[in-house]
Every structure is written in structure tokens, then in C-alpha cells.
Design a protein around this motif. Structure first.
Motif, PDB file in Angstrom:
ATOM      1  N   PHE A 349       0.857  -1.184   0.000  1.00  0.00           N
ATOM      2  CA  PHE A 349       0.000   0.000   0.000  1.00  0.00           C
ATOM      3  C   PHE A 349       0.893   1.234   0.000  1.00  0.00           C
ATOM      4  N   LYS A 350       0.575   2.196  -0.835  1.00  0.00           N
ATOM      5  CA  LYS A 350       1.378   3.416  -0.932  1.00  0.00           C
ATOM      6  C   LYS A 350       0.884   4.436   0.093  1.00  0.00           C
ATOM      7  N   VAL A 351       1.821   4.882   0.928  1.00  0.00           N
ATOM      8  CA  VAL A 351       1.496   5.827   1.988  1.00  0.00           C
ATOM      9  C   VAL A 351       2.510   6.971   1.945  1.00  0.00           C
ATOM     10  N   VAL A 352       2.052   8.168   2.273  1.00  0.00           N
ATOM     11  CA  VAL A 352       2.912   9.361   2.253  1.00  0.00           C
ATOM     12  C   VAL A 352       3.196   9.787   3.683  1.00  0.00           C
ATOM     13  N   VAL A 353       4.493   9.964   3.985  1.00  0.00           N
ATOM     14  CA  VAL A 353       4.921  10.504   5.278  1.00  0.00           C
ATOM     15  C   VAL A 353       5.423  11.922   5.045  1.00  0.00           C
ATOM     16  N   GLN A 354       4.890  12.849   5.813  1.00  0.00           N
ATOM     17  CA  GLN A 354       5.223  14.253   5.618  1.00  0.00           C
ATOM     18  C   GLN A 354       5.579  14.882   6.969  1.00  0.00           C
ATOM     19  N   HIS A 355       6.633  15.711   6.974  1.00  0.00           N
ATOM     20  CA  HIS A 355       6.993  16.452   8.179  1.00  0.00           C
ATOM     21  C   HIS A 355       7.647  17.764   7.781  1.00  0.00           C
ATOM     22  N   ASP A 356       8.036  18.545   8.782  1.00  0.00           N
ATOM     23  CA  ASP A 356       8.487  19.910   8.528  1.00  0.00           C
ATOM     24  C   ASP A 356       9.881  20.006   7.905  1.00  0.00           C
ATOM     25  N   LEU A 357      10.664  18.919   7.949  1.00  0.00           N
ATOM     26  CA  LEU A 357      12.086  19.029   7.624  1.00  0.00           C
ATOM     27  C   LEU A 357      12.454  18.535   6.233  1.00  0.00           C
ATOM     28  N   SER A 358      11.506  18.018   5.468  1.00  0.00           N
ATOM     29  CA  SER A 358      11.829  17.546   4.114  1.00  0.00           C
ATOM     30  C   SER A 358      10.558  17.473   3.286  1.00  0.00           C
ATOM     31  N   GLN A 359      10.735  17.139   2.027  1.00  0.00           N
ATOM     32  CA  GLN A 359       9.603  16.963   1.136  1.00  0.00           C
ATOM     33  C   GLN A 359       8.859  15.671   1.509  1.00  0.00           C
ATOM     34  N   PRO A 360       7.556  15.564   1.167  1.00  0.00           N
ATOM     35  CA  PRO A 360       6.801  14.341   1.460  1.00  0.00           C
ATOM     36  C   PRO A 360       7.464  13.116   0.830  1.00  0.00           C
ATOM     37  N   GLN A 361       7.461  12.011   1.583  1.00  0.00           N
ATOM     38  CA  GLN A 361       8.031  10.759   1.107  1.00  0.00           C
ATOM     39  C   GLN A 361       6.904   9.769   0.807  1.00  0.00           C
ATOM     40  N   GLU A 362       6.891   9.215  -0.414  1.00  0.00           N
ATOM     41  CA  GLU A 362       5.917   8.172  -0.728  1.00  0.00           C
ATOM     42  C   GLU A 362       6.569   6.817  -0.504  1.00  0.00           C
ATOM     43  N   LEU A 363       5.976   6.008   0.359  1.00  0.00           N
ATOM     44  CA  LEU A 363       6.511   4.709   0.736  1.00  0.00           C
ATOM     45  C   LEU A 363       5.537   3.617   0.349  1.00  0.00           C
ATOM     46  N   THR A 364       6.047   2.403   0.236  1.00  0.00           N
ATOM     47  CA  THR A 364       5.211   1.230  -0.050  1.00  0.00           C
ATOM     48  C   THR A 364       5.395   0.225   1.078  1.00  0.00           C
ATOM     49  N   THR A 365       4.294  -0.226   1.625  1.00  0.00           N
ATOM     50  CA  THR A 365       4.376  -1.159   2.755  1.00  0.00           C
ATOM     51  C   THR A 365       4.832  -2.540   2.277  1.00  0.00           C
ATOM     52  N   ASP A 366       5.498  -3.270   3.194  1.00  0.00           N
ATOM     53  CA  ASP A 366       5.944  -4.625   2.874  1.00  0.00           C
ATOM     54  C   ASP A 366       4.822  -5.623   3.144  1.00  0.00           C
ATOM     55  N   ILE A 367       5.153  -6.894   3.157  1.00  0.00           N
ATOM     56  CA  ILE A 367       4.136  -7.933   3.317  1.00  0.00           C
ATOM     57  C   ILE A 367       3.464  -7.858   4.689  1.00  0.00           C
ATOM     58  N   ASN A 368       4.122  -7.218   5.669  1.00  0.00           N
ATOM     59  CA  ASN A 368       3.548  -7.060   7.009  1.00  0.00           C
ATOM     60  C   ASN A 368       2.837  -5.726   7.191  1.00  0.00           C
ATOM     61  N   GLY A 369       2.659  -4.995   6.098  1.00  0.00           N
ATOM     62  CA  GLY A 369       1.971  -3.705   6.175  1.00  0.00           C
ATOM     63  C   GLY A 369       2.837  -2.596   6.737  1.00  0.00           C
ATOM     64  N   LEU A 370       4.162  -2.789   6.785  1.00  0.00           N
ATOM     65  CA  LEU A 370       5.075  -1.817   7.376  1.00  0.00           C
ATOM     66  C   LEU A 370       5.902  -1.101   6.309  1.00  0.00           C
ATOM     67  N   ALA A 371       6.243   0.159   6.593  1.00  0.00           N
ATOM     68  CA  ALA A 371       7.150   0.934   5.739  1.00  0.00           C
ATOM     69  C   ALA A 371       8.048   1.762   6.641  1.00  0.00           C
ATOM     70  N   HIS A 372       9.362   1.738   6.363  1.00  0.00           N
ATOM     71  CA  HIS A 372      10.332   2.425   7.201  1.00  0.00           C
ATOM     72  C   HIS A 372      10.601   3.829   6.666  1.00  0.00           C
ATOM     73  N   PHE A 373      10.866   4.768   7.578  1.00  0.00           N
ATOM     74  CA  PHE A 373      11.255   6.118   7.161  1.00  0.00           C
ATOM     75  C   PHE A 373      12.184   6.707   8.220  1.00  0.00           C
ATOM     76  N   ILE A 374      12.916   7.740   7.836  1.00  0.00           N
ATOM     77  CA  ILE A 374      13.832   8.415   8.761  1.00  0.00           C
ATOM     78  C   ILE A 374      13.530   9.907   8.773  1.00  0.00           C
ATOM     79  N   ILE A 375      13.873  10.554   9.893  1.00  0.00           N
ATOM     80  CA  ILE A 375      13.759  12.009  10.014  1.00  0.00           C
ATOM     81  C   ILE A 375      15.110  12.527  10.511  1.00  0.00           C
ATOM     82  N   ASP A 376      15.769  13.333   9.708  1.00  0.00           N
ATOM     83  CA  ASP A 376      17.037  13.954  10.094  1.00  0.00           C
ATOM     84  C   ASP A 376      16.711  15.285  10.772  1.00  0.00           C
TER      85      ASP A 376
END
Length: 606
Positions: A349-376
């Protein structure tokens, strides 16, 4: 600290609670009720010791807004604080009850009138006017200055004209303080032979393939009905500019079935039939479940219609391992999880993570419904970072389904800030709570960042119900530890009484050494119970027409009982209109309606 309800009933026995925390000298503590430059002392005491106490006082009889004043006087201390409190009176509630809600022309309307106080106890009342009006607002009977002749219940009756017009009739009661109306129907009818009950879920989600809907038919004596059933599930589209013309016609799925030996039958209905991908915003709607049961051999039919709520929200997006606090310059590694309402993960499933420090990130969940992201966080310029996660637009195109988005604000952690925040958390309980039992309420506490090496904190508990404080208690905990964080839990045992139903407010607070007040509150629902237990028994429990029967009623001594008997068939026609436990608690809500928005308003004075 002084705690009291923001609204108090005029003339009642009111209560406020006082906590004197760690006085540093001998203090003269004075609590007063101030109104129009007049002081009424509620408590005056000199002490140098910590204490927690609740005291009763008589509320003023008149409606007014006054002030609770707290004054602490010592050699090195002189503090005065004031908070407003509203005293308000409540009119008693007058209830009109007819023996049934529907009458044939020529039948006698039996009705009774009684007035209750805030505790639902009957009180004496003189009714200036009792009137009955027909469907054309013509007065067809009246009683002037009527008083009760049977205890505290006024019982009256009126025989309708055999030529009475059909329609809605009105009973009108005027007291010295209020006017009350009750309505009943006059129409020509035949009593039904059997009743029809529908079995359905309250809500169905749009991604479910099917929904099971059922119906049962029962004769008045309880035996199952045999016959045929027509069932229909329909969706009516709202008329508006957003919907094409063809959507104005209801979408329906119909079924025909035969009642089994138990008088019941169930059928599966497809949900996908009602889903249109071009619907705008996929607003939640109701599906109309309509049933017609036809008795075998007589062709007598009964119909019922109820709604099934259709929601397009089928899952949610959640953050995993996303901390409450961050250190500037650190790199946060976290995850988002996408799952269906039943907890099943949604892979790819494609999900967007957005925060104040970078442009929105579009992620795709794995077989467990999880998607990893980082915030610097090295680019952070404020003391907080707002993070959100929502379904990607590409995931939503052509899909009517909605996933709840996730939102979280991260706070910057200074060098002195602890890893955890100070807080009080009230743990949940299985609800509704049972009456006349003692419950154990657990409060989890976290005291962080305190500078003292040792000491104690008092956690104070207050329980309120129906604008009154009904319970109070306190527990002392030690505040010390090399890591600067003290965690644990305390337990308060609270007796649940019938007079507290249908809910109670549980409040806890404490003042740690930093003198920052921590507080938490939670509402617990209580089963609908009454102080006066009543039982009713027939002997024998079943009887044939014409057979003699004995009715036995048991209640507390001095109870005022009102009885009425009506054919069970009439109850089928007027389902949900008789006075029951739910409606009695609605009466209580009506009596307390003026303070509902303020019941959570607790004034505190430090």
C-alpha cells in the motif's frame, strides 16, 4: 488546593475537597463563600501539617454566581485566591404516561400524571390545568387545579367519541413552573397476531464482501411463525449536483425465503453492489433493511424497516517507534503500519509521510503492512516537528475506501529534559461498571525531571456524579531515583452505588516537587440500576383466557407503585414508546441538562 464542582444545585448539601500540601510554616487557612461583599466562612483552621479532607456545606437557596475564596495566612505567607461557582436550581420533572400510544375511536384513554425530583422520587404537585385536544386542536376535555388522589399519582381518563377523527391527539399539563405535552394516536386498527424482529449489525464496512441479515417471527404467546419472507436491502442516494441522475434511483438487493421451524431465516447480501467508485467523497450512508413476513394460511403480513450504517473507512495508518521527544541533530528511525479494521496488515500500500524538515516521502508497505522512514533533525529550527502519514493519492484513485491518517507532534528534548514526561494515566475498566460493587481503579504515574533526591508526592483521587463529589481518597508515593524518573502505579477502591448511575467522573491529580500540577480524568459508564429494587411475578406464569391469575409486587416499604396492563399486541404496534430503564435515565439527563457542559469544570485553587 481546593476542588469543587463548577455548578452546584441551589439548596443542596454540597461538598468541596481541600488538600494542604507541605506547608513550610504554621498557617491559618480560611475558605469562604463570597457574594455581594458578604463572606460566609466554610472552613477556618490553623495547622502546620499536610492534610486532605472533604467538607459539606449548605448551598444557597437562590440562583447566583458566587466565589469560593481561599486565604492562607502565616508569618511569611499571605495568599488569597478566588474562583467562581454557579448555584442553580432545577425544576422538578412532570411526566405524562398513557396506558398505550394508540387508540381506536370509542376507546377510553387512561393516563396518569406524576412529578419527580432530581432523585426520581415522586413529590406533591397541583396541576393548574390538564387538557386534552383532538387532531384539530379542539379542546375535548379539561381538569382545573387537579391534585393527586392516589398517593402522589394523578390518574385520569377520557372516553373517545365513537366518531372521533383519526390523527394525533395532545395531552397538555400546566404547573406553576412549566408546561408539558404528550401525544397519542387515534386510528382504526386491528391488533397484530405476531411480532417481527430484525437481526443485523449496526455498521458494515464497504470492503466486506457480504453481510448476514436475518429475521424472526414470533406469536404473542412466543411460538414461532411459519410463513414466507421478503427481504430487501436498499441504498438511497441523496439528490444533489454531485450525483448523476441515475444515482437518484435506490439500489436494492431483494431476497425471498421461508421461515424455518424456529420462525427465523437469514440471508447473505453483497456489499459490493452498493459501492460506486465514482461517488464523491464516499460519504457514510445508511442501508435500509426492509422485511415483510406473511403468515402461512392467512396471508396476514407484518413489515419492519431498520437501518444498517455503511462506512467507507476500512482501516488506519499508525506510527511505530516514533518517539515523543527528539534531540536536535539526531536521526529518527521509525515505521508506519497500514492495517484493516480487524488488524490484518495491508501489504504493498502506498502511503505518504510528511513532516516539517523535508519533502513528502511516498513509501510502499511490505508484506507485514510496514514501511520504514527516517527524520534527520539537524535542520530543525523550532522546538517541535509535526509528522503526518496518509494514503497516497495513487492508492486512492478509483478506490472508494478510506484509511484513517496518523498525526503526531515531536517535542525537542533539552539536555535537562528527561527521556519521559511526567504524567498520570488512569487505566481502563470493563464497562459498564456493576452497581453495588467495589471497583479497583489503577492509576499509573510517571514523575520525571525532579531535582530532589528524596521526598514524597500525594496523588489525590476525586469521583463525581450528578454534579456532586461522591468519593475522595489519596495515596502517598516516594519520589527519588538516580535516573530522575519515578514510575509505578497506585490503586483506589471505589464503591459503585446506584445513585451514581449512569456514569461517574474519575479525577486524579498531584503536585510534584516542581509544583507543576499533573492531572488526569476519565469517564466510566455505570449499568442502569436503581436504588429501589422492584420485582413483579404472575402466578401461574402462563394462563388461558378467563383463568384467574395473581400478580405479586415486591418493593421497599413505602414505595409508590403505578400499574398498568395492556395487550402485548399493542406493545408491538408502539414498540419503544413505553417508559423503561433507558427512558428513566434520559429523564435524569433532562433534569441535569443545565450542568452537563460544566460537570467536567472543576475549579482548583492553589
Amino acid at each position: 488546593m481546593v476542588t469543587f464542582p463548577g455548578v452546584i444545585r441551589s439548596g443542596s448539601e454540597a461538598k468541596l475537597c481541600v488538600s494542604l500540601l507541605k506547608p513550610e510554616e504554621n498557617l491559618q487557612l480560611t475558605i469562604s463563600l463570597v457574594y455581594s461583599n458578604q463572606n460566609r466562612t466554610l472552613l477556618q483552621e490553623r495547622t502546620e501539617k499536610e492534610f486532605h479532607r472533604c467538607l459539606d456545606f449548605q448551598a444557597p437557596d437562590s440562583d447566583s454566581v458566587q466565589e469560593i475564596q481561599v486565604e492562607a495566612q502565616g508569618e511569611n505567607t499571605h495568599l488569597i485566591k478566588k474562583r467562581k461557582v454557579k448555584f442553580i436550581s432545577y425544576n422538578p420533572l412532570t411526566i405524562i404516561q398513557t396506558d398505550k400510544q394508540i387508540y381506536n375511536p370509542g376507546q377510553t384513554v387512561q393516563f396518569r400524571i406524576f412529578t419527580v425530583d432530581l432523585n426520581l422520587k415522586p413529590i406533591d404537585e397541583t396541576y393548574k390545568l390538564v387538557a386534552m385536544q383532538d387532531n384539530r386542536m379542539n379542546r375535548i376535555n379539561q381538569w382545573i387545579n387537579a391534585t393527586s388522589t392516589h398517593g402522589k399519582i394523578l390518574q385520569l381518563s377520557h372516553t373517545l367519541n365513537p366518531e372521533a377523527a383519526v390523527g394525533s391527539y395532545e395531552l397538555f399539563v400546566e404547573t406553576s413552573k412549566q408546561t408539558i405535552k404528550e401525544y397519542f394516536q387515534v386510528k382504526e386498527y386491528v391488533l397484530p397476531k405476531f411480532d417481527v424482529k430484525l437481526h443485523k449489525p449496526k455498521t458494515v464496512r464497504a470492503n466486506e464482501e457480504e453481510v448476514k441479515l436475518g429475521v424472526c417471527g414470533r406469536y404473542i404467546h412466543g411460538h414461532p411463525v411459519q410463513g414466507n419472507v421478503k427481504m430487501g436491502l436498499c441504498k438511497t442516494m441523496p439528490v444533489g449536483i454531485y450525483y448523476p441522475y441515475q444515482y437518484h434511483t435506490p439500489l436494492c438487493v431483494n431476497r425471498i425465503a421461508v421461515l424455518n421451524e424456529t420462525g427465523c431465516v437469514s440471508e447473505m447480501f453483497p456489499i459490493s453492489f452498493f459501492i460506486r467508485s465514482s461517488e464523491v467523497y464516499f460519504m457514510p450512508q445508511s442501508l435500509h433493511f426492509t422485511v415483510s413476513v406473511t403468515e402461512e394460511g392467512t396471508d396476514i403480513s407484518m413489515e419492519r424497516t431498520e437501518n444498517v450504517f455503511l462506512t467507507y473507512t476500512i482501516g488506519s495508518i499508525k506510527f511505530i517507534d516514533l518517539p515523543e521527544f527528539f534531540e536536535k541533530g539526531s536521526v529518527i528511525q521509525a515505521k508506519v503500519k497500514v492495517e484493516f479494521s480487524k488488524g490484518t496488515p495491508f501489504p504493498y500500500f502506498k502511503v505518504v509521510v510528511q513532516h516539517d524538515l523535508s519533502q513528502p516521502q511516498e513509501l510502499t508497505t511490505d508484506i507485514n503492512g510496514l514501511a520504514h522512514f527516517i527524520i534527520d533533525t539537524s535542520l530543525a529550527i523550532s522546538t517541535s516537528i509535526y509528522v503526518s502519514a496518509y494514503a497516497s493519492f495513487t492508492s486512492q484513485v478509483g478506490s472508494p475506501f478510506i484509511f484513517e491518517s496518523a498525526f503526531k507532534t515531536l517535542q525537542i528534548k533539552s539536555k535537562e529534559s528527561p527521556e519521559k514526561a511526567s504524567q498520570l494515566v488512569i487505566k481502563s475498566l470493563e464497562e459498564p461498571l456493576k452497581c453495588e460493587e467495589e471497583i479497583s481503579v489503577t492509576v499509573q504515574y510517571t514523575i520525571a525531571g525532579e531535582t530532589v533526591e528524596s521526598g514524597s508526592v500525594t496523588i489525590v483521587c476525586l469521583v463525581s456524579s450528578r454534579e456532586e463529589i461522591v468519593y475522595n481518597g489519596y495515596k502517598n508515593i516516594e519520589v527519588k531515583g538516580s535516573d530522575g524518573v519515578v514510575e509505578g502505579e497506585v490503586m483506589f477502591k471505589v464503591p459503585v452505588r446506584a445513585r451514581m448511575a449512569p456514569k461517574m467522573e474519575f479525577l486524579v491529580y498531584c503536585v510534584p516537587p516542581s509544583e507543576i500540577v499533573l492531572a488526569a480524568s476519565r469517564t466510566f459508564q455505570i449499568e442502569k440500576c436503581f436504588e429501589n429494587k422492584v420485582s413483579l411475578q404472575f402466578s401461574p406464569t402462563t394462563a388461558v383466557p378467563g383463568e384467574e391469575n395473581t400478580l405479586q409486587i415486591s418493593a421497599q416499604p413505602g414505595s409508590l407503585c403505578g400499574l398498568s396492563t395492556v395487550d402485548q399486541s399493542v406493545r408491538i404496534m408502539e414498540s419503544g414508546k413505553h417508559l423503561d430503564a433507558d427512558k428513566r435515565f434520559l429523564v435524569k439527563k433532562t433534569l441535569y441538562r443545565s450542568q452537563l457542559s460544566l460537570v467536567h469544570c472543576v475549579a482548583s485553587v492553589l
